[in-house]
Design an enzyme around this catalytic site. Structure first.
Site, short mmCIF file in Angstrom:
data_model
loop_
_atom_site.label_atom_id
_atom_site.label_comp_id
_atom_site.label_asym_id
_atom_site.label_seq_id
_atom_site.Cartn_x
_atom_site.Cartn_y
_atom_site.Cartn_z
CB SER A 149 -44.33 -26.53 -79.58
OG SER A 149 -42.96 -27.35 -79.99
CE1 TYR A 162 -40.95 -23.90 -75.77
CE2 TYR A 162 -41.24 -25.71 -77.06
CZ TYR A 162 -41.53 -24.21 -76.89
OH TYR A 162 -42.07 -23.53 -78.02
#
Length: 251
Positions: A149, A162
């Site tokens: 990501s 995350y």
């Protein structure tokens, strides 16, 4: 297979985790359409059966379904042994399972939430590499793909767990790629950019989902990356540079 073959992955064995939703589901179906036999890993039997129905409708072939919580300590080791016994190799590994976790200040993270995201996004992928490495080495062109990501690099406020797990995953895969440079294995990460998934909806509840691409749009890109007759990328392959400011979500 020739470059214009409608089944460029014919005869390939592909394992996809997170195969019952979002990008993982789209990629599993796309790999099957490209000719691969898909071993689909997901937590719920019903969702796996729905994927199998879609694959059967599209290809006339069944997938191999593996209901498994990746946080189960020995599950991936048993899966590796089963793949070895049945096929003796693995050509394509796609690690698409992930959790977003709480979007909160780092100092507010609860240990339970931290551990759950870490075990899914990082530890499970390490165990996946550990279990599947001998099978990928048995392939003539093993490909190991993991979804990262943009937050692994941008590291915005409140995305601590995350972002940390995705940055660590990129580092882990880079090291593995370096270690396997002189083998048939090529390992790399993919940053998919913004995708219309349930995880993204949870992160951006006010966003109109029609403004971001459906997961199916990335499938041709992934199929091309894992083809045995193509040079695999190094590091992180970015699907597209859309000039977006919102973080990419990978599942």
């Amino acid at each position: 297979m020739t470059s214009d073959s409608p089944k460029p992955l014919a005869g390939r064995i592909a394992l996809v985790t997170g195969a019952t939703r979002g990008i993982g589901e789209a990629v599993a179906l796309g790999l099957a359409k490209a000719g691969a036999h898909v071993i689909a890993v997901g937590r719920t039997q019903g969702a796996l059966e729905a994927l199998d129905d879609a694959i059967m409708t599209a290809t006339g072939e069944h997938a191999t379904l593996v209901p498994l919580d990746l946080r189960e300590a020995d599950g991936l080791d048993h899966l590796g042994a089963a793949i070895h016994q049945r096929w003796g190799k693995l050509d394509i590994l796609v690690g698409a399972a992930a959790l977003l976790g709480p979007l909160t200040p780092v100092s507010h993270l609860e240990p339970k939430g931290w551990d759950m995201v870490l075990s899914t996004n990082l530890t499970a992928n390490w165990r996946l590499i550990r279990s599947m490495d001998p099978l990928l080495r048995a392939s003539d062109a093993g490909r190991a793909v993991f979804f990262s990501s943009s937050v692994a690099r941008t590291r915005p406020a409140f995305w601590g767990v995350y972002a940390a797990t995705k940055a660590a995953l990129e580092a882990l895969v880079d090291v593995y790629a370096d270690e396997t440079e002189n083998t048939p294995i090529r390992a790399f990460c993919v940053d998919p950019g913004a995708m219309r998934t349930k995880m993204r909806a949870g992160a951006f509840p006010g966003e109109d989902p029609k403004t971001v691409p459906a997961p199916e749009t990335i499938v041709p890109f992934i199929v091309d990356l894992v083809r045995p007759d193509r040079e695999a990328p190094k590091g992180v392959a970015r699907f597209k540079d859309r000039g977006q400011e919102s973080p990419s979500i990978d599942a």
